[in-house]
Write an enzyme that holds these catalytic residues in place. Structure first.
Site, short mmCIF file in Angstrom:
data_model
loop_
_atom_site.label_atom_id
_atom_site.label_comp_id
_atom_site.label_asym_id
_atom_site.label_seq_id
_atom_site.Cartn_x
_atom_site.Cartn_y
_atom_site.Cartn_z
N GLU A 122 9.88 7.88 -17.08
CA GLU A 122 8.53 8.46 -17.47
C GLU A 122 8.00 8.01 -18.78
O GLU A 122 6.88 7.65 -19.09
CB GLU A 122 8.47 9.90 -17.22
N HIS B 232 1.08 -1.32 -0.09
CA HIS B 232 -0.11 0.17 0.05
C HIS B 232 0.70 1.42 -0.07
O HIS B 232 0.34 2.48 0.70
CB HIS B 232 -0.94 0.18 1.20
N LYS C 158 16.81 21.24 -11.65
CA LYS C 158 16.03 19.98 -11.90
C LYS C 158 16.88 18.93 -12.74
O LYS C 158 17.66 19.07 -13.47
CB LYS C 158 14.82 20.25 -13.03
N SER D 214 15.63 20.74 -16.89
CA SER D 214 14.52 21.69 -17.24
C SER D 214 14.88 23.04 -17.97
O SER D 214 15.89 23.52 -17.77
CB SER D 214 13.67 22.11 -15.94
#
Ligand code: ARG
Length: 459
Positions: free
Chosen positions: A290, A156, A283, A277
């Site tokens: 992804e 979980h 970043k 970025s």
């Protein structure tokens, strides 16, 4: 331009209509397989005496010239010639004259296209399996370096019990091992030749389907000509196995994304597999992971498209089936690319063992151990669960963890506790003691890695 099938027509379609019906913009991908299939077909036509040696040599020579041109990007395909099969045949006739028209004796585009797709998918399934092995090797290598590195294990997404990081990585190794098995298995059914099934009913020529099958490296032939030209289940099997591969990769991708976040800091991706970025200078984004998570969707989509495409189609060939190709090509490219990127990403990532170690000391994932401790001393497990739950509550109220709680609290909670509990509660001990088959105990993990290494040697 005259069509190769233009005999019974009195009018030609306009170019935009031709363009709509054409598959050449995408099936040119099959050029090598198409020529490979034709070369085998010609050889068979000669062996069976359907073509003379001279005719067959002329045709083979012409096909080889076209193949060279294809490899050098010198062919100019046209939509008027509809698809790769008719384009090649037209080139052949231009190259060697009317004898080129004998190539299509005893076959149809329907068995031809099915043959091309079998050849294509066999090759690319094998390539994908080899990329998959590279990823498995990368997982195995990281795992063997991190048997004793401990991370919180989750259910979980709540901390559950500590586990060896190697054990976590090896979970993916075994998923991929089953994926590999599914692809291996699909090859058995895929490796049959549809060639010679004709348009749907076979042919009057005395062809030898077994011979052309053998030339093309097939294990046998489709027994039924209608089936041979009209089923695409071999692609569906590939797409379904590929969907599972992507589903597995997307789960690992998700973990990579979480682990490399500021919140986890469990790993750091190599600069070569991350991006920056355009606005935020600090970043470092796990774009590749992804993207793989995202690309999973199109692979599922391709499977569902093809299932839907085939649903309810009457035998045998229907033009709908021309729509089977782009999804197949796309799945091949996506799965192959994703596996390759993933192997590089895993191979080069840095594992922050210190952070992991620290994290396993700041949670309650050793609580089960304490309940097991009491249970092993005779207390019914349910009761032990309750006792430990209360101790956890005390800790939460004091904002400390079980290892920090003074012994008197334990003694008060149950006389079964002895001061060896502090050893028992250490995450390393917790992991080490889960030595049941397939568990995270270090001995088990080492055994699993050795077994996996054996499996990789067989590949
Ligand atoms: N381009 C066609 C396809 O990909 C080849 C088979 C065409 N057969 C036919 N009878 N029109 O499906």
């Amino acid at each position: 331009m005259t069509k190769l099938w233009g005999g019974r027509f009195t009018k030609s379609a306009e170019e935009w209509v031709d363009a709509f019906g054409a598959s050449i913009p995408f099936d040119k991908e099959l050029v090598e397989e198409d020529i490979e299939g034709s070369l085998a077909h010609v050889k068979m036509l000669q062996k069976t005496g359907i073509l003379t040696e001279e005719e067959s040599e002329k045709i083979s020579g012409g096909l080889k010239t076209i193949l060279d041109k294809a490899k050098n990007n010198e062919l100019e395909y046209s939509v008027q010639n509809e698809d790769i099969h008719l384009n090649i045949e037209k080139f052949l006739i231009e190259e060697i004259g009317p004898v080129g028209g004998k190539l299509h004796t005893g076959r149809s585009r329907n068995d031809q296209v099915a043959t091309d797709m079998h050849l294509y998918l066999r090759k690319h399934t094998e390539d994908i399996m080899s990329e998959m092995s590279h990823l498995q090797e990368a997982l195995l290598k990281q795992a063997s370096e991190h048997v004793e590195t401990i991370i919180p294990g989750y259910t979980h997404l709540q901390r559950a019990q500590p586990v060896s990081f190697a054990h976590h990585l090896m979970a993916y190794f075994w998923m991929l091992e089953r994926d590999y098995g599914r692809l291996t298995d699909s090859l058995k059914r895929l490796n049959l030749s549809p060639l010679g099934a004709g348009a749907l009913a076979g042919t009057t020529f005395p062809i030898d389907r077994h011979y052309s099958a053998e030339l093309l490296g097939f294990d046998g032939i489709y027994e039924n000509s209608l089936d041979a030209v009209s089923d695409r289940d071999f692609i569906l099997e590939f797409m379904s196995a590929s969907s599972m591969v992507m589903m597995h990769l997307s789960r690992l991708a998700e973990e990579i994304i979480m682990w490399s976040s500021q919140e986890f800091k469990f790993i750091e991706l190599d600069d070569t597999f991350a991006t920056g970025s355009s606005i935020m200078p600090q970043k470092k984004n796990p774009d590749m992971a992804e993207l793989i998570r995202g690309k999973t969707g199109r692979v599922y989509g391709n499977l569902v498209s093809l299932l839907t495409l085939l649903k309810g189609l009457p035998l045998a060939y229907n033009k709908d089936m021309q729509e089977d190709k782009e999804g197949m090509f796309d799945t091949v490219t996506t799965v192959k690319g994703s596996l390759k990127i993933f192997a590089g990403m895993i191979e080069t990532m840095t594992v922050n063992t210190d952070v992991m170690e620290k994290e396993t000391h700041s949670d309650f994932s050793n609580a089960t151990e304490l309940a097991d401790y009491l249970a092993s001393k005779g207390m019914p497990f349910r009761e032990a669960h309750e006792v430990v739950g209360k101790l956890v509550l005390v800790c939460i109220q004091k904002d400390i963890y079980l290892l920090d709680l003074p012994f008197e609290y334990y003694k008060q909670a149950s006389t079964l506790f002895e001061d060896d509990i502090f050893e028992v509660l250490k995450p390393k001990t917790v992991v080490a003691r889960r030595n049941s088959a397939g568990g995270t105990g270090f001995e088990q993990v080492k055994k699993a890695i050795a077994l996996a290494e054996e499996k990789m040697k067989e590949k």
